[in-house]
Scaffold this active site. Sequence first.
Site, PDB file in Angstrom:
ATOM      1  N   SER A   1      -3.456   5.422   3.648  1.00  0.00           N
ATOM      2  CA  SER A   1      -2.157   6.030   3.918  1.00  0.00           C
ATOM      3  C   SER A   1      -1.211   5.542   2.836  1.00  0.00           C
ATOM      4  CB  SER A   1      -1.638   5.626   5.295  1.00  0.00           C
ATOM      5  OG  SER A   1      -0.302   6.051   5.456  1.00  0.00           O
ATOM      6  N   ARG A   2      -0.718   6.473   2.013  1.00  0.00           N
ATOM      7  CA  ARG A   2       0.118   6.052   0.881  1.00  0.00           C
ATOM      8  C   ARG A   2       1.523   5.676   1.317  1.00  0.00           C
ATOM      9  NH1 ARG A   2      -2.678  10.651  -1.322  1.00  0.00           N
ATOM     10  NH2 ARG A   2      -4.498   9.918  -2.458  1.00  0.00           N
ATOM     11  N   VAL A   3       1.863   5.953   2.559  1.00  0.00           N
ATOM     12  CA  VAL A   3       3.150   5.478   3.086  1.00  0.00           C
ATOM     13  C   VAL A   3       3.014   4.021   3.499  1.00  0.00           C
ATOM     14  CG1 VAL A   3       4.807   5.771   4.954  1.00  0.00           C
ATOM     15  CG2 VAL A   3       3.900   7.761   3.784  1.00  0.00           C
TER      16      VAL A   3
END
Length: 545
Positions: free
Chosen positions: A386-388
């Site tokens: 998850s790049r968040v």
Amino acid sequence: MARTGTQLSASEIKKALVRQIERYEEELQAEEIGEVLQVSDGVARIWGLGSAMYNEMLEIESGETGETVVALAANLEEDNIGAIVLGDYLHLKEGDSVRRTGQVLSVPVGSELVGRVVNPLGEPLDGKGPIECKQRMRVERKAPGIVYRRPVKEPLQTGLKAIDSMTPIGRGQRELIIGDRSTGKTAIAVDTIINQKGGDVICVYVGIGQKASTIASLLDRLEREGAMEHSIVVAANASDPATLQFVAPYCGCTMAEYFMYKEGRHTLCVYDDLSKQAQAYRQLSLVLRRPPGREAYPGDIFYNHSRLLERAAKITEDAEIIKGHLEIEKTGGSLTALPIIETQAGDVAAYIPTNVISITDGQIYLENDLFYAGVRPAMNVGISVSRVGGSAQLKAMRQVAGRLRLDLAQYRELEAFAQFAAELDTATQKQLARGERMVEVLKQGQYQPLPVEHQVMVIYAGTNGHLDDVEVADIKGWEAEFHSFMKASHPEVGQAIRGERQISEETEARLKKAIEEFKEQFFARKRRATATPAVQPAEAEITTQ
């Protein structure tokens, strides 16, 4: 001439005619009427509508049945229009008349759709009567610009321990669910929808190219779980024309955007799945004679998905800023997108998977081998991301699951190495034992989402070694009993985690004490069960005559 009875005199008739002539205003209306040249595979070639706009809705009247079918102007060529027919094209013939509407494609929107099953054009499919929506919105629209957005920081809880702890999803994020056929992709999306029950999220499930029986069973499950109270199901089944399968995600997204723009609410949009939508678009493009590219997909297939997924956003809270946007009426809304992509034999480097991976903010990769080994959800922690990241995670979850992802990835490598090693040192054995127990902890049955505070408590127990002395075979039973124990005996611990959104020193001390107390009870019950021999029923004497 005198008037008798109801007769009028000649002068009165003259005055009436003069008044009517004076008030008469001639209204001239020019209307373009085209003609169908050819119909094939959901695409109609139309001649005579030189002023038609791109994406304009056209009305084709069937000369055979008299019914009117809506089509969408897709190819504006020099001497004809290539239009995709949004409905049954089998009754259309050469020579049928076509009229412009002057409007681009729009769908009905509003709270009236919640709890209903509709086709991409907003027409009901559930047999519950017509839907009286007061508003319509254009299907094709620009995504909100950077000025109108804010960073993704608020978590969208899926209820799945493996995802909420290692690949958290935030409100406004685009998280891809990718894997082979029958690896549990839809199950993750459905569990996420079920987990929003009682919350503030409106869910839109868009089924693209699915069997009608699959949609029916999914609908039945959502109704049994009480999730249809906050959900809309948009269905473009496998038996529907490719045109409806192509426009379905855009229509579903528009229905969700209404709640984000007009009511400032949080929405979740599931696209199941975009692989089938890409195939439908490829079919239409080839029939429209657009030049094929890689894997015969048209050149704009990337734009096809990017313009859809860019519409996922978290809207700013600043009321002054949104005044510059013509459509945003309320602040603070969000649209979270969960696109699903089906891979072939685990090939994530194929054209469509790589396109969507590059557009989204992370992916959950489901692996065949893990699925068949009984690990559900079958998430490969090595390439799922998850790049968040931690921005979309409760602080309490970050505290307990900080190293979980790395530890599990190391466990998988050690597990493969241990198969060939004759002897292992003590540290490696301990790491393997804990990894094995954490894999068991993260397993979760379908349609069983777990509240975040219970996720935090059981992951805390696993990562801090409280399960090291519990047999692997007993982990599932231990976890089920532990949740019941915490609800009944120590509800204040879960309330503190949910309320404070973190584990304070005081809460941690209470949680540790509760775990030790439960373990004593669990092992005592297990010892009693082992010590008490099972009573064998007396064997019945069998007699034969």
